[in-house]
Design a protein around this motif. Structure first.
Motif, PDB file in Angstrom:
ATOM      1  N   PHE A 120       0.847  -1.083   0.044  1.00 27.18           N
ATOM      2  CA  PHE A 120      -0.081   0.021  -0.038  1.00 27.18           C
ATOM      3  C   PHE A 120       0.718   1.465  -0.005  1.00 27.18           C
ATOM      4  O   PHE A 120       2.019   1.302   0.568  1.00 27.18           O
ATOM      5  CB  PHE A 120      -0.968   0.057   1.172  1.00 27.18           C
ATOM      6  N   GLU A 121       0.270   2.329  -0.791  1.00 23.12           N
ATOM      7  CA  GLU A 121       0.993   3.536  -0.624  1.00 23.12           C
ATOM      8  C   GLU A 121      -0.241   4.816  -0.821  1.00 23.12           C
ATOM      9  O   GLU A 121      -1.207   4.651  -1.058  1.00 23.12           O
ATOM     10  CB  GLU A 121       1.979   3.756  -1.517  1.00 23.12           C
ATOM     11  N   LEU A 122       0.066   5.994  -0.041  1.00 21.97           N
ATOM     12  CA  LEU A 122      -0.784   7.226   0.058  1.00 21.97           C
ATOM     13  C   LEU A 122      -0.163   8.187  -1.017  1.00 21.97           C
ATOM     14  O   LEU A 122       1.021   8.015  -1.069  1.00 21.97           O
ATOM     15  CB  LEU A 122      -0.831   7.433   1.318  1.00 21.97           C
ATOM     16  N   TYR A 123      -1.007   8.877  -1.493  1.00 22.16           N
ATOM     17  CA  TYR A 123      -0.380   9.828  -2.328  1.00 22.16           C
ATOM     18  C   TYR A 123      -1.027  11.173  -2.684  1.00 22.16           C
ATOM     19  O   TYR A 123      -2.357  11.121  -2.272  1.00 22.16           O
ATOM     20  CB  TYR A 123      -0.241   9.110  -3.988  1.00 22.16           C
ATOM     21  N   GLY A 124      -0.511  12.207  -2.799  1.00 21.53           N
ATOM     22  CA  GLY A 124      -1.048  13.422  -3.272  1.00 21.53           C
ATOM     23  C   GLY A 124      -0.635  14.180  -4.511  1.00 21.53           C
ATOM     24  O   GLY A 124       0.435  13.865  -4.776  1.00 21.53           O
ATOM     25  N   ALA A 125      -1.468  14.789  -5.205  1.00 25.16           N
ATOM     26  CA  ALA A 125      -1.160  15.144  -6.631  1.00 25.16           C
ATOM     27  C   ALA A 125      -1.930  16.868  -6.814  1.00 25.16           C
ATOM     28  O   ALA A 125      -2.711  17.127  -6.108  1.00 25.16           O
ATOM     29  CB  ALA A 125      -1.710  14.198  -7.528  1.00 25.16           C
ATOM     30  N   ALA A 126      -0.875  17.514  -7.518  1.00 28.56           N
ATOM     31  CA  ALA A 126      -1.470  18.680  -8.163  1.00 28.56           C
ATOM     32  C   ALA A 126      -1.281  19.079  -9.488  1.00 28.56           C
ATOM     33  O   ALA A 126      -0.131  18.553 -10.025  1.00 28.56           O
ATOM     34  CB  ALA A 126      -1.055  19.760  -7.241  1.00 28.56           C
ATOM     35  N   GLN A 151      -6.021  21.213 -10.528  1.00 27.60           N
ATOM     36  CA  GLN A 151      -6.677  20.132  -9.830  1.00 27.60           C
ATOM     37  C   GLN A 151      -5.821  19.626  -8.725  1.00 27.60           C
ATOM     38  O   GLN A 151      -4.440  19.895  -8.834  1.00 27.60           O
ATOM     39  CB  GLN A 151      -6.855  18.988 -10.584  1.00 27.60           C
ATOM     40  N   VAL A 152      -6.296  19.368  -7.691  1.00 25.18           N
ATOM     41  CA  VAL A 152      -5.556  18.507  -6.354  1.00 25.18           C
ATOM     42  C   VAL A 152      -6.277  17.234  -6.141  1.00 25.18           C
ATOM     43  O   VAL A 152      -7.507  17.167  -6.444  1.00 25.18           O
ATOM     44  CB  VAL A 152      -5.500  19.514  -5.397  1.00 25.18           C
ATOM     45  N   ALA A 153      -5.587  16.258  -5.892  1.00 27.62           N
ATOM     46  CA  ALA A 153      -6.177  14.955  -5.659  1.00 27.62           C
ATOM     47  C   ALA A 153      -5.451  14.310  -4.269  1.00 27.62           C
ATOM     48  O   ALA A 153      -4.148  14.562  -4.304  1.00 27.62           O
ATOM     49  CB  ALA A 153      -6.105  14.059  -6.903  1.00 27.62           C
ATOM     50  N   ILE A 154      -6.274  13.480  -3.605  1.00 25.29           N
ATOM     51  CA  ILE A 154      -5.428  12.575  -2.637  1.00 25.29           C
ATOM     52  C   ILE A 154      -6.034  11.147  -2.906  1.00 25.29           C
ATOM     53  O   ILE A 154      -7.096  10.846  -3.363  1.00 25.29           O
ATOM     54  CB  ILE A 154      -5.672  12.967  -1.215  1.00 25.29           C
ATOM     55  N   GLY A 155      -5.239  10.082  -2.712  1.00 27.49           N
ATOM     56  CA  GLY A 155      -5.700   8.706  -2.835  1.00 27.49           C
ATOM     57  C   GLY A 155      -4.759   7.767  -2.087  1.00 27.49           C
ATOM     58  O   GLY A 155      -3.902   7.963  -1.588  1.00 27.49           O
ATOM     59  N   ALA A 156      -5.111   6.636  -2.521  1.00 23.15           N
ATOM     60  CA  ALA A 156      -4.433   5.319  -2.040  1.00 23.15           C
ATOM     61  C   ALA A 156      -4.214   4.114  -3.049  1.00 23.15           C
ATOM     62  O   ALA A 156      -5.420   4.044  -3.953  1.00 23.15           O
ATOM     63  CB  ALA A 156      -5.011   4.783  -0.693  1.00 23.15           C
TER      64      ALA A 156
END
Length: 201
Positions: A120-126, A151-156
Motif C-alpha cells: 500500500f501507498e498514499l499519494y497527493g497530486a496537483a 486540480q488537486v487530488a489525494i488517494g491510496a
C-alpha cells in the motif's frame, strides 16, 4: 487569486516533501528518470453547483472517466505526468430537465507517493492545465469554452499484480476564472470520486 495561491502552495509542498525526508534520498537518486506508467479510471462527479452570471444552479451526480500517462522522476516517490478527465452532470431542477453540463480537462500533474508497506501507498497530486466546459440543452444544442484551471487530488494505491495497482482517489478541479458560454460567465468546480488501475511499464 485564492485558487492560484492554493495551487501554487500544493505544488510547492509536493516539490519540497522529498527534500524534507532526508538528504541521502536526494543524493542517492539516480540521474535517469524511472519507469513509465499508464492509468485508466472511472467514477462519479459528486453533486455540485454551476454559477451562471452570479446565479447558482445545482447539478446532479454524474459519470467521470479519465486516463493518465507519466514517468517517475529521479526523486523517490515523485512522478510527473499528463492527466485527461471527462465528466457529465444533469441540472437538478425540474425546469432544466435533460439539460447537461460536461467538462473535459487536460493537466500536467505532479504526484508524490509515500509507501506504507510493500503493498500500500498514499499519494497527493496537483496539476495545472485547462478545463473545458460545455452546456447542452434539451435539444442537443451546445455552448462551449475553456479556461486555465487546476486540480488537486489525494488517494491510496494497492499492488494487486507485479505491474498493476488498484487505486481510489478524490479529486477537486476548477478554473481560475469564469469561462464564456455565449454571453454568460460560468464557473463550475467539480469534485470526483474515482477508482482505477495503474500499469507500470
Amino acid at each position: 487569486m485564492n485558487k492560484l495561491i492554493l495551487t501554487a502552495a500544493a505544488f510547492a509542498l509536493l516539490a519540497a516533501t522529498p527534500a524534507f525526508a532526508a538528504d541521502p534520498i536526494v543524493s542517492d537518486a539516480v540521474a535517469d528518470f524511472g519507469g513509465f506508467y499508464a492509468e485508466v479510471y472511472g467514477g462519479v462527479a459528486l453533486p455540485s453547483i454551476a454559477t451562471w452570471n452570479g446565479d447558482d444552479y445545482d447539478l446532479k451526480v454524474g459519470p467521470a472517466f479519465g486516463a493518465s500517462f507519466g514517468v517517475a522522476t529521479p526523486v523517490p516517490g515523485l512522478s510527473v505526468g499528463l492527466d485527461v478527465m471527462w465528466t457529465s452532470a444533469e441540472y437538478a431542477e425540474a425546469v432544466y430537465s435533460n439539460e447537461f453540463q460536461h467538462s473535459l480537462s487536460g493537466m500536467v500533474e505532479v504526484e508524490y507517493a509515500v509507501p506504507l508497506n510493500d503493498t500500500f501507498e498514499l499519494y497527493g497530486a496537483a496539476g495545472l492545465g485547462f478545463v473545458g466546459i460545455t452546456y447542452e440543452d434539451a435539444n442537443g444544442d451546445k455552448l462551449s469554452d475553456a479556461g486555465a484551471g487546476y486540480q488537486v487530488a489525494i488517494g491510496a494505491r494497492a499492488n494487486v499484480l507485479e505491474n498493476v495497482a488498484l487505486f481510489g482517489e478524490f479529486k477537486h478541479q476548477d478554473t481560475f476564472d469564469t469561462v464564456a458560454l455565449g454571453t454568460n460567465d460560468v464557473s463550475s468546480p467539480t469534485n470526483t470520486l474515482l477508482v482505477g488501475l495503474r500499469f507500470a511499464m
